[in-house]
Design a protein around this motif. Structure first.
Motif, PDB file in Angstrom:
ATOM      1  N   ASN A   1      15.337   7.749 -13.839  1.00 22.88           N
ATOM      2  CA  ASN A   1      16.475   7.799 -12.921  1.00 22.88           C
ATOM      3  C   ASN A   1      17.084   9.194 -12.866  1.00 22.88           C
ATOM      4  O   ASN A   1      17.710   9.656 -13.819  1.00 22.88           O
ATOM      5  CB  ASN A   1      17.550   6.776 -13.310  1.00 22.88           C
ATOM      6  CG  ASN A   1      18.612   6.661 -12.210  1.00 22.88           C
ATOM      7  OD1 ASN A   1      18.469   7.252 -11.127  1.00 22.88           O
ATOM      8  ND2 ASN A   1      19.681   5.929 -12.479  1.00 22.88           N
ATOM      9  N   LEU A   2      16.896   9.823 -11.700  1.00 21.93           N
ATOM     10  CA  LEU A   2      17.445  11.167 -11.454  1.00 21.93           C
ATOM     11  C   LEU A   2      18.597  11.118 -10.450  1.00 21.93           C
ATOM     12  O   LEU A   2      19.266  12.128 -10.232  1.00 21.93           O
ATOM     13  CB  LEU A   2      16.346  12.049 -10.849  1.00 21.93           C
ATOM     14  CG  LEU A   2      15.139  12.396 -11.710  1.00 21.93           C
ATOM     15  CD1 LEU A   2      13.898  12.548 -10.840  1.00 21.93           C
ATOM     16  CD2 LEU A   2      15.389  13.674 -12.484  1.00 21.93           C
ATOM     17  N   ALA A   3      18.801   9.982  -9.806  1.00 17.15           N
ATOM     18  CA  ALA A   3      19.751   9.925  -8.689  1.00 17.15           C
ATOM     19  C   ALA A   3      21.172  10.194  -9.165  1.00 17.15           C
ATOM     20  O   ALA A   3      21.627   9.597 -10.140  1.00 17.15           O
ATOM     21  CB  ALA A   3      19.687   8.552  -8.023  1.00 17.15           C
ATOM     22  N   ALA A   4      21.848  11.094  -8.483  1.00 20.86           N
ATOM     23  CA  ALA A   4      23.227  11.414  -8.869  1.00 20.86           C
ATOM     24  C   ALA A   4      23.851  12.371  -7.879  1.00 20.86           C
ATOM     25  O   ALA A   4      23.154  13.113  -7.199  1.00 20.86           O
ATOM     26  CB  ALA A   4      23.245  12.081 -10.247  1.00 20.86           C
ATOM     27  N   ILE A   5      25.181  12.353  -7.844  1.00 18.32           N
ATOM     28  CA  ILE A   5      25.929  13.480  -7.255  1.00 18.32           C
ATOM     29  C   ILE A   5      26.097  14.436  -8.426  1.00 18.32           C
ATOM     30  O   ILE A   5      26.676  14.074  -9.454  1.00 18.32           O
ATOM     31  CB  ILE A   5      27.301  13.010  -6.723  1.00 18.32           C
ATOM     32  CG1 ILE A   5      27.102  12.186  -5.453  1.00 18.32           C
ATOM     33  CG2 ILE A   5      28.231  14.200  -6.483  1.00 18.32           C
ATOM     34  CD1 ILE A   5      28.386  11.635  -4.853  1.00 18.32           C
TER      35      ILE A   5
ATOM     36  N   HIS B   1      16.412   8.288 -18.556  1.00 18.75           N
ATOM     37  CA  HIS B   1      17.604   8.506 -17.742  1.00 18.75           C
ATOM     38  C   HIS B   1      18.058   9.949 -17.830  1.00 18.75           C
ATOM     39  O   HIS B   1      18.179  10.505 -18.934  1.00 18.75           O
ATOM     40  CB  HIS B   1      18.737   7.579 -18.191  1.00 18.75           C
ATOM     41  CG  HIS B   1      19.948   7.717 -17.323  1.00 18.75           C
ATOM     42  ND1 HIS B   1      20.075   7.071 -16.119  1.00 18.75           N
ATOM     43  CD2 HIS B   1      21.051   8.489 -17.453  1.00 18.75           C
ATOM     44  CE1 HIS B   1      21.211   7.420 -15.556  1.00 18.75           C
ATOM     45  NE2 HIS B   1      21.824   8.286 -16.339  1.00 18.75           N
ATOM     46  N   PHE B   2      18.364  10.548 -16.667  1.00 21.55           N
ATOM     47  CA  PHE B   2      18.850  11.927 -16.642  1.00 21.55           C
ATOM     48  C   PHE B   2      20.364  11.975 -16.761  1.00 21.55           C
ATOM     49  O   PHE B   2      21.086  11.528 -15.886  1.00 21.55           O
ATOM     50  CB  PHE B   2      18.367  12.648 -15.371  1.00 21.55           C
ATOM     51  CG  PHE B   2      17.030  13.281 -15.601  1.00 21.55           C
ATOM     52  CD1 PHE B   2      15.899  12.488 -15.742  1.00 21.55           C
ATOM     53  CD2 PHE B   2      16.903  14.661 -15.738  1.00 21.55           C
ATOM     54  CE1 PHE B   2      14.660  13.057 -16.009  1.00 21.55           C
ATOM     55  CE2 PHE B   2      15.669  15.235 -16.002  1.00 21.55           C
ATOM     56  CZ  PHE B   2      14.547  14.439 -16.138  1.00 21.55           C
ATOM     57  N   SER B   3      20.816  12.519 -17.896  1.00 19.39           N
ATOM     58  CA  SER B   3      22.237  12.756 -18.116  1.00 19.39           C
ATOM     59  C   SER B   3      22.481  14.237 -17.847  1.00 19.39           C
ATOM     60  O   SER B   3      21.900  14.814 -16.932  1.00 19.39           O
ATOM     61  CB  SER B   3      22.593  12.338 -19.541  1.00 19.39           C
ATOM     62  OG  SER B   3      23.960  12.555 -19.776  1.00 19.39           O
ATOM     63  N   THR B   4      23.294  14.891 -18.664  1.00 21.00           N
ATOM     64  CA  THR B   4      23.601  16.310 -18.436  1.00 21.00           C
ATOM     65  C   THR B   4      24.140  16.973 -19.696  1.00 21.00           C
ATOM     66  O   THR B   4      24.743  16.302 -20.548  1.00 21.00           O
ATOM     67  CB  THR B   4      24.661  16.452 -17.318  1.00 21.00           C
ATOM     68  OG1 THR B   4      25.059  17.826 -17.239  1.00 21.00           O
ATOM     69  CG2 THR B   4      25.917  15.624 -17.588  1.00 21.00           C
TER      70      THR B   4
ATOM     71  N   ILE C   1      13.492   7.390  -9.329  1.00 18.37           N
ATOM     72  CA  ILE C   1      14.656   7.278  -8.438  1.00 18.37           C
ATOM     73  C   ILE C   1      15.311   8.663  -8.338  1.00 18.37           C
ATOM     74  O   ILE C   1      15.605   9.284  -9.354  1.00 18.37           O
ATOM     75  CB  ILE C   1      15.652   6.231  -8.982  1.00 18.37           C
ATOM     76  CG1 ILE C   1      14.930   4.911  -9.262  1.00 18.37           C
ATOM     77  CG2 ILE C   1      16.816   6.045  -8.017  1.00 18.37           C
ATOM     78  CD1 ILE C   1      15.767   3.907 -10.058  1.00 18.37           C
ATOM     79  N   GLY C   2      15.496   9.142  -7.083  1.00 17.46           N
ATOM     80  CA  GLY C   2      15.983  10.525  -6.898  1.00 17.46           C
ATOM     81  C   GLY C   2      14.814  11.494  -6.858  1.00 17.46           C
ATOM     82  O   GLY C   2      14.979  12.691  -7.128  1.00 17.46           O
ATOM     83  N   ALA C   3      13.632  10.965  -6.502  1.00 12.72           N
ATOM     84  CA  ALA C   3      12.397  11.777  -6.495  1.00 12.72           C
ATOM     85  C   ALA C   3      12.424  12.874  -5.435  1.00 12.72           C
ATOM     86  O   ALA C   3      11.661  13.828  -5.508  1.00 12.72           O
ATOM     87  CB  ALA C   3      11.196  10.868  -6.242  1.00 12.72           C
TER      88      ALA C   3
HETATM   89  N1  LIG Z   1      19.353  20.638 -12.253  1.00 11.72           N
HETATM   90  C1  LIG Z   1      19.993  20.707 -13.387  1.00 11.72           C
HETATM   91  O1  LIG Z   1      20.057  21.744 -14.018  1.00 11.72           O
HETATM   92  C2  LIG Z   1      20.656  19.497 -13.973  1.00 11.72           C
HETATM   93  C3  LIG Z   1      21.539  19.724 -15.035  1.00 11.72           C
HETATM   94  C4  LIG Z   1      22.167  18.633 -15.624  1.00 11.72           C
HETATM   95  C5  LIG Z   1      21.884  17.354 -15.185  1.00 11.72           C
HETATM   96  N2  LIG Z   1      21.030  17.163 -14.158  1.00 11.72           N
HETATM   97  C6  LIG Z   1      20.784  15.771 -13.746  1.00 11.72           C
HETATM   98  O2  LIG Z   1      19.436  15.616 -13.321  1.00 11.72           O
HETATM   99  C7  LIG Z   1      19.365  14.708 -12.217  1.00 11.72           C
HETATM  100  C8  LIG Z   1      18.642  15.359 -11.042  1.00 11.72           C
HETATM  101  O3  LIG Z   1      19.295  16.565 -10.713  1.00 11.72           O
HETATM  102  P1  LIG Z   1      18.802  17.535  -9.534  1.00 11.72           P
HETATM  103  O4  LIG Z   1      19.207  18.889  -9.938  1.00 11.72           O
HETATM  104  O5  LIG Z   1      17.395  17.251  -9.195  1.00 11.72           O
HETATM  105  O6  LIG Z   1      19.767  17.051  -8.365  1.00 11.72           O
HETATM  106  P2  LIG Z   1      19.456  16.742  -6.821  1.00 11.72           P
HETATM  107  O7  LIG Z   1      20.759  16.534  -6.162  1.00 11.72           O
HETATM  108  O8  LIG Z   1      18.559  17.787  -6.267  1.00 11.72           O
HETATM  109  O9  LIG Z   1      18.639  15.375  -6.893  1.00 11.72           O
HETATM  110  C9  LIG Z   1      19.245  14.116  -6.935  1.00 11.72           C
HETATM  111  C10 LIG Z   1      18.530  13.226  -5.927  1.00 11.72           C
HETATM  112  O10 LIG Z   1      19.062  11.901  -6.044  1.00 11.72           O
HETATM  113  C11 LIG Z   1      19.151  11.351  -4.750  1.00 11.72           C
HETATM  114  N3  LIG Z   1      20.154  10.293  -4.729  1.00 11.72           N
HETATM  115  C12 LIG Z   1      21.476  10.416  -5.015  1.00 11.72           C
HETATM  116  N4  LIG Z   1      22.086   9.235  -4.857  1.00 11.72           N
HETATM  117  C13 LIG Z   1      21.139   8.352  -4.466  1.00 11.72           C
HETATM  118  C14 LIG Z   1      21.173   6.984  -4.131  1.00 11.72           C
HETATM  119  N5  LIG Z   1      22.311   6.277  -4.135  1.00 11.72           N
HETATM  120  N6  LIG Z   1      20.015   6.382  -3.786  1.00 11.72           N
HETATM  121  C15 LIG Z   1      18.858   7.092  -3.733  1.00 11.72           C
HETATM  122  N7  LIG Z   1      18.770   8.395  -4.040  1.00 11.72           N
HETATM  123  C16 LIG Z   1      19.906   9.016  -4.392  1.00 11.72           C
HETATM  124  C17 LIG Z   1      19.567  12.538  -3.862  1.00 11.72           C
HETATM  125  O11 LIG Z   1      19.266  12.286  -2.495  1.00 11.72           O
HETATM  126  C18 LIG Z   1      18.757  13.670  -4.484  1.00 11.72           C
HETATM  127  O12 LIG Z   1      17.525  13.834  -3.803  1.00 11.72           O
HETATM  128  C19 LIG Z   1      20.811  14.288 -11.931  1.00 11.72           C
HETATM  129  O13 LIG Z   1      21.052  13.063 -12.559  1.00 11.72           O
HETATM  130  C20 LIG Z   1      21.646  15.383 -12.565  1.00 11.72           C
HETATM  131  O14 LIG Z   1      22.905  14.900 -12.970  1.00 11.72           O
HETATM  132  C21 LIG Z   1      20.424  18.206 -13.528  1.00 11.72           C
END
Ligand SMILES: NC(=O)c1ccc[n+]([C@@H]2O[C@H](COP(=O)([O-])OP(=O)(O)OC[C@H]3O[C@@H](n4cnc5c(N)ncnc54)[C@H](O)[C@@H]3O)[C@@H](O)[C@H]2O)c1
Ligand SMILES: O=c1ccn([C@@H]2O[C@H](COP(=O)(O)OP(=O)(O)O[C@H]3OC[C@](O)(CO)[C@H]3O)[C@@H](O)[C@H]2O)c(=O)[nH]1
Length: 386
Positions: free
Chosen positions: A92-96, A133-136, A20-22
């Motif tokens: 699960n990667l989906a997040a703001i 699950h992806f936290s932070t 999820i969030g692929a």
């Molecule tokens: N990149 C980092 O360094 C980092 C650091 C800490 C945590 N994270 C965590 O890792 C995860 C992925 O981060 P990322 O950097 O790839 O962010 P990203 O914003 O590039 O990817 C998140 C994806 O989730 C999708 N999404 C969001 N809400 C959705 C919904 N309701 N239904 C379906 N899809 C949805 C978005 O469209 C997006 O493609 C997140 O949970 C983020 O909190 C990332």
């Protein structure tokens, strides 16, 4: 493809992964790795698929049939439970997860990082499915050391700043500092997952990424994202460099971060996927403690690297200071320093990051220049409406 072995020498069975969030930054790299190097099948769920289009088309790709895109918003889609049931593992990667949203859209941030993740946890638990699950790293908030007097020698003692999964406290600012809406929502979903593990036997792994960076991170404002949008620092600084404008240092750029190359970090995730006995029940920091810089140093390094890869001369004043209120608005606050302790991931999975900050910036900024320089030139040459 030769049979893959896990860290204990057992053959790894091909699995189906519901991701999820692929379609995001991390998801796109994880899908790429799974398609190129493993026999696993991916059900890729997201609202967007631009960053994984190259994996979905054409049908003649060697992994055709092993990746399926489902355009789903997990806030309201009854297909979610069925897709989780079809898979052996859900990720699960989906997040703001862009800081500019945390204080300006706190409700969306809390809903996205807590409420929307609830059904995913529930369906995994009820159907006995494994969850990663992806936290932070933001769940740690500020370091204990940041509360010491500026001249205290204890500030140099790692016990006051290194962040450990099983012992460090989570230190956030006051409620009016809405920056912490994200960290707090992520912390609560971590606690809920942990409780599902303890009370209902959910097989879970929690990942705490420490500033993973690389190609395809976020967007360049006005090119493949909104003109007024504020992405994370790599894309903000890339945008400034591409447009030949000074890099903006928030509150003097004194905060410190450790940056890890996305390709190193994805290796760690693959180890978690393929070694459930070693990963289940654990929370893992995933970062590179050797790549620490202040944001000011990051700006200087990116400026030097960009000059090298683009062949363009450096600006006379490569950076300017801006206040956080001006840049992010009311309610912003910051993590002072983020050094991950690596003991648990080392012991369980034997993982270590490899790429230096200079090398990862060189490959990432080469990508940024190749992908965006022409589009930026064209957009800047267009006459603006008066
Ligand atoms: N990149 C980092 O360094 C980092 C650091 C800490 C945590 N994270 C965590 O890792 C995860 C992925 O981060 P990322 O950097 O790839 O962010 P990203 O914003 O590039 O990817 C998140 C994806 O989730 C999708 N999404 C969001 N809400 C959705 C919904 N309701 N239904 C379906 N899809 C949805 C978005 O469209 C997006 O493609 C997140 O949970 C983020 O909190 C990332
Ligand atoms: O133009 C800019 C943009 C940002 N800064 C400062 O850089 C620091 C890092 O900012 P950023 O990468 O946007 O995000 P954070 O590290 O603060 O938070 C992220 O960490 C992990 C994650 O959970 C997901 O990626 C997210 O919350 C910061 O100090 C900014 O103020 C700048 O000076 N100029």
């Amino acid at each position: 493809m030769a049979a893959r072995m896990d860290l204990d020498g057992r053959p790894i069975k091909p699995m189906t992964i519901c991701m999820i969030g692929a379609g995001g930054f991390i998801g796109s790299h994880l899908c790429e790795k799974l398609m190129a190097e493993t026999p696993h099948k991916v059900l890729a769920l997201d609202v967007y698929n631009d960053k994984i289009k190259h994996l979905l088309e054409p049908d003649s790709l060697p992994w055709a049939g092993r990746i399926e895109f489902h355009r789903i918003n997990i806030k309201h889609d009854s297909r979610l439970e069925g897709l989780i049931k079809m898979a052996d593992l859900t990720i699960n990667l989906a997040a703001i997860c862009t800081p500019a949203d945390y204080n300006t859209r706190p409700l969306d941030t809390i809903y996205s990082n807590f409420i929307d993740a609830l059904p995913v946890v529930k369906y995994c638990s009820e159907n006995n499915k494994r969850l990663i699950h992806f936290s932070t790293c933001e769940v740690y908030g500020k370091t204990i050391g940041s509360f010491l007097p500026k001249d205290s020698p204890l500030r140099k003692d790692p016990a006051y700043y290194v962040l450990k999964e099983d012992t460090s406290p989570c230190i956030f600012g006051s409620i009016e500092k809405q920056r912490w809406s994200y960290a707090c929502a992520k912390q609560l979903i971590e606690r809920l997952i942990y409780a599902e593990g303890a009370e209902n036997g959910l097989d879970f792994t929690i990942v705490r990424p420490f500033n993973w960076i690389g190609p395809r991170m976020d967007f360049i404002p006005g090119i493949d994202g909104p003109s007024e949008g504020v992405p994370r620092v790599l894309a903000c600084f890339s945008n400034n460099l591409l447009r030949r404008e000074p890099l903006k240092l928030v509150d003097g750029g004194q905060s410190q971060r450790t940056f890890v190359y996305i390709k190193d970090a994805i290796e760690a995730v693959l180890l978690m996927i393929e070694n459930p006995d070693r990963a289940n029940g654990h929370i893992f920091n995933v970062g590179n403690p050797n790549n620490e810089v202040t944001v000011r140093q990051l700006a200087e390094m990116m400026t030097q690297v960009y000059t090298k890869v683009s062949g363009e001369p450096m600006l006379q004043s490569p950076s300017i200071d801006v206040s956080s209120k001006e840049f992010y608005g009311e309610g912003y606050d910051d993590s002072d320093k983020r050094i991950p302790d690596m003991t648990i991931i080392n012991k369980q999975l034997g993982w270590n990051p490899k790429t230096s900050l200079w090398d990862l910036l060189e490959s990432t900024l080469t990508y940024q220049h190749r992908t965006y320089a022409e589009a930026i030139k064209k957009s800047m040459a267009k006459p603006t409406a008066s």
